[in-house]
Design a protein around this motif. Structure first.
Motif, PDB file in Angstrom:
ATOM      1  N   PRO A   3      35.874  44.065  52.327  1.00 24.78           N
ATOM      2  CA  PRO A   3      35.704  43.793  50.895  1.00 24.78           C
ATOM      3  C   PRO A   3      37.042  43.570  50.219  1.00 24.78           C
ATOM      4  O   PRO A   3      38.092  44.023  50.700  1.00 24.78           O
ATOM      5  CB  PRO A   3      35.008  45.054  50.379  1.00 24.78           C
ATOM      6  CG  PRO A   3      35.351  46.117  51.355  1.00 24.78           C
ATOM      7  CD  PRO A   3      35.498  45.438  52.678  1.00 24.78           C
ATOM      8  N   TYR A   4      37.018  42.880  49.098  1.00 23.35           N
ATOM      9  CA  TYR A   4      38.239  42.555  48.366  1.00 23.35           C
ATOM     10  C   TYR A   4      38.825  43.815  47.729  1.00 23.35           C
ATOM     11  O   TYR A   4      38.220  44.421  46.851  1.00 23.35           O
ATOM     12  CB  TYR A   4      37.950  41.516  47.288  1.00 23.35           C
ATOM     13  CG  TYR A   4      37.554  40.172  47.841  1.00 23.35           C
ATOM     14  CD1 TYR A   4      38.510  39.248  48.246  1.00 23.35           C
ATOM     15  CD2 TYR A   4      36.209  39.830  47.982  1.00 23.35           C
ATOM     16  CE1 TYR A   4      38.149  38.010  48.770  1.00 23.35           C
ATOM     17  CE2 TYR A   4      35.831  38.595  48.503  1.00 23.35           C
ATOM     18  CZ  TYR A   4      36.801  37.698  48.893  1.00 23.35           C
ATOM     19  OH  TYR A   4      36.438  36.480  49.415  1.00 23.35           O
ATOM     20  N   GLY A   5      40.012  44.196  48.182  1.00 24.64           N
ATOM     21  CA  GLY A   5      40.661  45.394  47.671  1.00 24.64           C
ATOM     22  C   GLY A   5      41.617  45.105  46.531  1.00 24.64           C
ATOM     23  O   GLY A   5      41.931  43.942  46.220  1.00 24.64           O
ATOM     24  N   PHE A   6      42.073  46.161  45.908  1.00 22.16           N
ATOM     25  CA  PHE A   6      43.064  46.059  44.830  1.00 22.16           C
ATOM     26  C   PHE A   6      44.443  45.967  45.475  1.00 22.16           C
ATOM     27  O   PHE A   6      44.759  46.729  46.383  1.00 22.16           O
ATOM     28  CB  PHE A   6      42.974  47.289  43.935  1.00 22.16           C
ATOM     29  CG  PHE A   6      43.671  47.141  42.608  1.00 22.16           C
ATOM     30  CD1 PHE A   6      42.951  46.779  41.486  1.00 22.16           C
ATOM     31  CD2 PHE A   6      45.035  47.365  42.492  1.00 22.16           C
ATOM     32  CE1 PHE A   6      43.582  46.647  40.256  1.00 22.16           C
ATOM     33  CE2 PHE A   6      45.674  47.235  41.278  1.00 22.16           C
ATOM     34  CZ  PHE A   6      44.951  46.872  40.146  1.00 22.16           C
ATOM     35  N   PRO A   7      45.292  45.045  45.031  1.00 23.60           N
ATOM     36  CA  PRO A   7      46.620  44.897  45.654  1.00 23.60           C
ATOM     37  C   PRO A   7      47.398  46.212  45.645  1.00 23.60           C
ATOM     38  O   PRO A   7      47.385  46.954  44.658  1.00 23.60           O
ATOM     39  CB  PRO A   7      47.305  43.844  44.778  1.00 23.60           C
ATOM     40  CG  PRO A   7      46.188  43.072  44.167  1.00 23.60           C
ATOM     41  CD  PRO A   7      45.075  44.058  43.959  1.00 23.60           C
ATOM     42  N   GLN A   8      48.073  46.478  46.734  1.00 23.41           N
ATOM     43  CA  GLN A   8      48.857  47.713  46.875  1.00 23.41           C
ATOM     44  C   GLN A   8      50.363  47.470  46.774  1.00 23.41           C
ATOM     45  O   GLN A   8      51.119  48.401  46.508  1.00 23.41           O
ATOM     46  CB  GLN A   8      48.545  48.359  48.234  1.00 23.41           C
ATOM     47  CG  GLN A   8      47.085  48.722  48.426  1.00 23.41           C
ATOM     48  CD  GLN A   8      46.648  49.898  47.593  1.00 23.41           C
ATOM     49  OE1 GLN A   8      47.095  51.027  47.807  1.00 23.41           O
ATOM     50  NE2 GLN A   8      45.788  49.645  46.612  1.00 23.41           N
ATOM     51  N   GLN A   9      50.797  46.229  46.973  1.00 21.34           N
ATOM     52  CA  GLN A   9      52.229  45.939  46.992  1.00 21.34           C
ATOM     53  C   GLN A   9      52.782  45.893  45.571  1.00 21.34           C
ATOM     54  O   GLN A   9      52.276  45.179  44.708  1.00 21.34           O
ATOM     55  CB  GLN A   9      52.497  44.592  47.684  1.00 21.34           C
ATOM     56  CG  GLN A   9      51.963  44.506  49.098  1.00 21.34           C
ATOM     57  CD  GLN A   9      50.523  44.020  49.167  1.00 21.34           C
ATOM     58  OE1 GLN A   9      49.832  43.983  48.154  1.00 21.34           O
ATOM     59  NE2 GLN A   9      50.092  43.655  50.358  1.00 21.34           N
ATOM     60  N   LEU A  10      53.859  46.642  45.326  1.00 19.37           N
ATOM     61  CA  LEU A  10      54.445  46.734  43.994  1.00 19.37           C
ATOM     62  C   LEU A  10      54.889  45.367  43.483  1.00 19.37           C
ATOM     63  O   LEU A  10      54.657  45.022  42.315  1.00 19.37           O
ATOM     64  CB  LEU A  10      55.625  47.705  44.007  1.00 19.37           C
ATOM     65  CG  LEU A  10      56.349  47.888  42.662  1.00 19.37           C
ATOM     66  CD1 LEU A  10      55.396  48.420  41.600  1.00 19.37           C
ATOM     67  CD2 LEU A  10      57.550  48.824  42.826  1.00 19.37           C
ATOM     68  N   GLY A  11      55.510  44.576  44.357  1.00 16.76           N
ATOM     69  CA  GLY A  11      55.987  43.265  43.930  1.00 16.76           C
ATOM     70  C   GLY A  11      54.858  42.371  43.461  1.00 16.76           C
ATOM     71  O   GLY A  11      54.987  41.648  42.459  1.00 16.76           O
TER      72      GLY A  11
END
Length: 415
Positions: A55-63
């Motif tokens: 499933p489409y997750g929430f972005p985790q990368q700070l940039g």
């Protein structure tokens, strides 16, 4: 005696659930304030995503989060004034999207996805809707070698763990499949297993006609009038009040509002999305659904033209349209494929109902007898409608569901 059932919501999930209950001897009345398939089910990429086990997750990368904050992208857009009310949902969504938790969610999600093609095929054949189906998969195109290689590696993992089929395409392969695409890409990935639908609304309408042919009925009504009546349920409709022993809420993005009146609190977020249809210039042809994944838009050949879709917009469900993502996507897409004029009088907008743990809500209401829930399918409502409908109908009629739906229980949010 035959039990009567009300199904609220005539999107793909509600219609599919109504069919499977009617098949199992229930007398089903399907109710919606709009014609079937004219809500969220009307507008989407038209994909039955057998490959969509993650499933489409929430972005985790700070940039990446910093780049989203500028609010100038195609794949995501937000209304600043809507964020305060959505912060709790977004925080929980971000937490569940952590790599380890996301992998666990995917393992629970994959069994539903695994049956998406076979369960749709059952209804497609019963409804005589084969003319609406293309069985040629879909294509992701890549602008950078880094993204291409990462997606190839992920596809190998999905193939190894979940049996998903794919092909690597070099620039020559892509040119042969899509000769009218601008070849400014470094490669592509073709998912072999998914099917595409050339008119999602027409598919839902064909399922409805089949439902009516086996004895079900559709009536226009408003879920605001729905409530308890003795040991059962009652709702006002255009044809007078309808009473039933049991009821299913398949109200998509409106489910949180409807269930709140009954004392439930579902953390249901909304991702709005847009589409527009275009003609093709000259003799240009788009043969496959094509997603420009790094920028976040998709083009799909449909009955009504080439459908251009956008990513997610975080806004109040009833806020006015702000189709800025569509305008951004159109500017880019015209450089990729020779799109002609717009064919719709205005952009279509719909709302995807999303839970923070990315899993739908399927099962018995914790605090009411004879009440059942089927909503929260996010980006995969079309994909999972028939799977959900069959599994829930089996549970309601005392059968063992053909796929384990315990992970989607409403009790995880309302103990």
């Amino acid at each position: 005696m035959t039990k009567n059932v009300i199904v609220l919501g005539a999107g793909i999930v509600g219609v599919s659930t109504a069919i499977h209950l009617q098949r199992r001897g229930r007398q089903v009345t399907l109710i919606d304030r709009k014609p079937p398939g004219n809500g969220t089910s009307f507008g989407n990429a038209g994909l039955i995503q057998r490959e969509g086990v993650v499933p489409y997750g929430f972005p985790q990368q700070l940039g990446l989060l910093v780049r989203y904050a500028f609010n100038n992208r195609i794949d995501a857009h937000y209304h600043l004034n809507a964020l305060p009310k959505q912060l709790s949902f977004l925080a929980r969504y971000w937490w569940h999207s952590n790599t380890k938790r996301h992998q666990m969610i995917s393992k629970a999600y994959a069994p539903l996805i695994a049956h998406s093609i076979s369960e749709h095929n059952d209804l497609i054949e019963a409804a005589g809707a084969e003319h609406l189906i293309r069985k040629n998969g879909w294509i992701e195109v890549f602008r950078t070698g880094e993204k291409r290689d990462a997606e190839f590696a992920e596809a190998e993992r999905l193939q190894r763990e979940f049996g998903v089929g794919f092909d690597r395409l070099d620039t020559g392969d892509l040119a042969r499949l899509e000769p009218d695409l601008n070849l400014g890409f470094v490669g592509a990935l073709k998912w072999r297993d998914p099917w595409s639908v050339t008119n999602p609304q027409a598919l839902t309408a064909s399922y409805l006609r089949y439902f009516e042919s086996i004895g079900g009925r559709f009536i226009t009504g408003d879920a605001n009038s729905f409530g308890k009546f003795g040991a059962g349920w009652k709702i006002a409709t255009d044809e007078g009040p309808v009473e039933a022993d049991e009821a299913v809420m398949a109200l998509g993005p409106w489910a949180a509002v409807a269930t709140k009146r009954l004392g439930y609190a579902f953390p249901l977020g909304v991702k709005r999305g847009y589409h527009m249809h275009y003609s093709a210039k000259g003799n240009a042809v788009l043969n496959n659904t094509v997603a420009d994944t790094e920028l976040g838009y998709l083009m799909a050949p449909m009955e009504n033209g080439i459908r251009l879709t956008t990513g997610a917009e975080f806004a109040a469900i009833d806020a006015p349209k702000t189709p800025v993502q569509l305008d951004r996507a159109e500017t880019v897409a015209r450089g990729v494929f020779p799109l002609g004029e717009r064919l719709d009088p205005e952009p279509w907008m719909g709302a995807r109902p999303c839970t923070p743990d990315m899993k739908p809500v399927i099962g018995k209401a914790p605090r009411h007898e004879g009440l059942w829930f089927a909503f929260g399918h996010a980006h995969h409502g079309l994909t999972l409608g028939p799977v959900t409908g069959r599994a829930l109908a089996e549970q309601m009629t005392g059968e063992k569901p053909f796929v384990d739906i315990s992970a989607y229980s409403p009790q995880r949010f309302n103990p």
